[in-house]
Design an enzyme around this catalytic site. Structure first.
Site, mmCIF file in Angstrom:
data_model
loop_
_atom_site.group_PDB
_atom_site.id
_atom_site.type_symbol
_atom_site.label_atom_id
_atom_site.label_comp_id
_atom_site.label_asym_id
_atom_site.label_seq_id
_atom_site.Cartn_x
_atom_site.Cartn_y
_atom_site.Cartn_z
ATOM 1 N N HIS A 114 15.247 28.342 6.429
ATOM 2 C CA HIS A 114 16.660 27.947 6.364
ATOM 3 C C HIS A 114 17.011 26.832 7.350
ATOM 4 C CE1 HIS A 114 16.988 31.518 3.951
ATOM 5 N NE2 HIS A 114 18.223 31.160 3.628
ATOM 6 N N TYR A 179 22.511 25.655 6.748
ATOM 7 C CA TYR A 179 22.752 24.698 5.657
ATOM 8 C C TYR A 179 23.587 23.511 6.137
ATOM 9 C CZ TYR A 179 21.360 28.642 2.686
ATOM 10 O OH TYR A 179 20.701 29.679 2.116
#
Ligand code: ZN
Length: 489
Positions: A114, A179
């Site tokens: 991630h 993100y």
């Protein structure tokens, strides 16, 4: 508070390539080697896991004849390389920071994936990289805007303008982010967008007016909250980029985050639905839907359904995985989104890159860009360029039998139909991880793609454009060490 990264780690990648060059030089002189050395299609062999994605962007930027690229390398650290389009010279990759992911034996998954790097170059020429977050963990305290999972979001900056060799850490963003998506406006202001925690968290932005040296407080724009009709929370996945003038545009899909039920089976899955769109005028501070009606922040599920829904995407059983959005000359949004049957479920189908656009009056589209992929039941994904009112070009990664292919798909009827265009790269037994389009891309270098081969977590990584991959001397690309290979196969 600035911490210098250890010089040793910063130069480790360089040292490896110098050593390799040194080995070759023992046989003959360096000039001969430079002239005779063969070239290969990839520029590095040490990208790790799902080393690239559409969402963490920009991952690459073209500026003044140089393309800057970033990716997730050994130990999930961010790596940055450059390619000079005039001289044909590659530099790097250099390690641009030390991630909290990828080091700890307690990490929930072997490779978290991630914390891939997001890059921006400020108006003074300093290169910034944001990386390493998956919602933060309890070492970071309580997340005021959602839940936590792992890692810690970080920000590093190059020590000198346009120079990727040395980096320092800036302690000016929250560790809860994941993100990351960075947008620089025409006046130099930098907006950092991210989800403020794990999948039950608000999406926020922070604004910097001093070239990323300080950021204002986090502002929530998409709200996570408990649903009262079913045992689940509202959650979101967003893709953010610069629109026209002072505008920022946001396309997103909805994640229904199920609670664990009595038998403990459900919980978080990749179930996502719908396609949504809205815009943010950074000059006036107003948020609006595609019709220009004002929105109240943070946007809730109820408000999103009422005011920002573009499409229901395929009906019952079809799930989504959000892609990218771009504006045409009229300022109308076009959106790429991946749609498939029960994505992520055991019985589910692959994701297929699909296309929607706003005509000024309504949203149209929804068909797969590569129709054969639906027949073949294979995965496609990528990004797209609006060339004119009638011409749209997707760059997709897809499977052709056992080959992995990167290629263009072109429409000359305004996106109603697409035909397979030029093939840029084909590799046997490969799948792809790929980025969004490189910002301000040079035609030679539109996207960074990583070749995923079964049986290993290490990817060869390529910079591809209209002429296929940009080549690199073979004695500069072998960066993966035995130590790396022992740790992760
Ligand atoms: Zn979830």
């Amino acid at each position: 508070m600035k911490k210098l990264l250890t010089r040793l780690s910063v130069v480790s990648a360089l040292t490896t390539s110098l050593l390799l060059i040194g080995c070759s030089s023992t046989k003959t002189d360096a000039t001969t080697v430079a002239n005779n050395v063969s070239k290969v299609d990839f520029f590095a062999d040490n990208a790790l896991g799902n080393s690239l994605a559409i969402v963490q962007h920009p991952a690459g930027i073209h500026l003044n004849g140089i393309t800057y690229v970033s990716y997730q390398g050994p130990l999930e650290d961010p790596y940055v390389a450059t390619y000079n389009h005039k001289t044909g010279e590659w530099k790097g990759p250099f390690k641009a920071g030390v991630s909290e992911l990828g080091k700890d034996p307690e990490q929930p998954k072997l490779i978290d994936n991630h914390g891939k790097p997001t890059m921006i170059i400020d108006d003074l020429g300093y290169i910034h990289v944001f990386f390493g977050g998956h919602g933060g963990d309890k070492r970071h305290g309580k997340n005021p805007l959602g839940n936590i999972h792992y890692g810690g979001n970080k920000h590093t900056v190059s020590k000198r303008p346009y120079d990727i060799t040395e980096w320092e850490e800036l302690d000016n963003i929250t560790p809860f982010g994941t993100y990351n998506q960075a947008v620089k406006m025409d006046n130099g202001d930098i907006y950092l967008f991210y989800r403020h925690g794990a999948h039950r968290s608000d999406w926020v932005y922070q604004k910097s007016t001093d070239h990323g040296r300080t950021f204002g407080p986090a502002v929530s724009f998409l709200k996570h909250k408990k649903r009262d009709d079913i045992e689940a929370d509202d959650s979101w996945y967003a893709w953010v980029s610069k629109g026209q003038g002072d505008d920022i545009i946001i396309s997103y899909d909805y994640h229904v985050c199920w609670n664990y039920n009595a038998n403990g089976n459900r919980g978080h899955t990749t179930e996502r639905h719908g396609l949504y769109y809205m815009g943010f005028n950074t000059k006036t501070g107003e948020w609006k839907n595609v019709q220009g009606q004002p929105l109240t922040l943070p946007v809730t599920k109820e408000a999103a359904d009422q005011q920002t829904l573009a499409a229901r995407t395929g009906g019952v059983g079809y799930w989504t995985f959000n892609g990218s959005a771009h504006l045409d000359a009229n300022g109308y949004p076009h959106i790429g989104i991946n749609i498939g049957k029960d994505l992520g479920a055991k019985t589910g189908g692959p994701k297929q890159s699909s296309y929607y656009k706003w005509t000024g009056e309504q949203w149209v589209g929804g068909n797969p860009v590569y129709t054969q992929a639906r027949i073949d039941n294979t995965d496609t994904r990528g990004d797209f360029i609006i060339k004119s009112a009638d011409e749209v070009r997707f760059i997709l990664g897809y499977q052709d039998q056992t080959d992995g292919v990167i290629g263009y798909f072109d429409s000359t009827d305004g996106g109603a139909t697409f035909t397979k265009g030029k093939e840029l790269l084909r590799r046997p037994n490969a799948g792809w991880a790929l980025t969004a389009l490189i910002e301000n891309a040079h035609p030679e270098a539109r996207m960074i793609v990583a070749e995923k081969v079964k049986g290993t977590n290490w990817n060869k990584i390529y910079l591809v454009g209209d002429n296929g991959p940009i080549k690199r001397p073979s004695n500069q690309v072998n960066l993966l060490t035995e130590e790396h290979k022992i740790r992760i196969k």
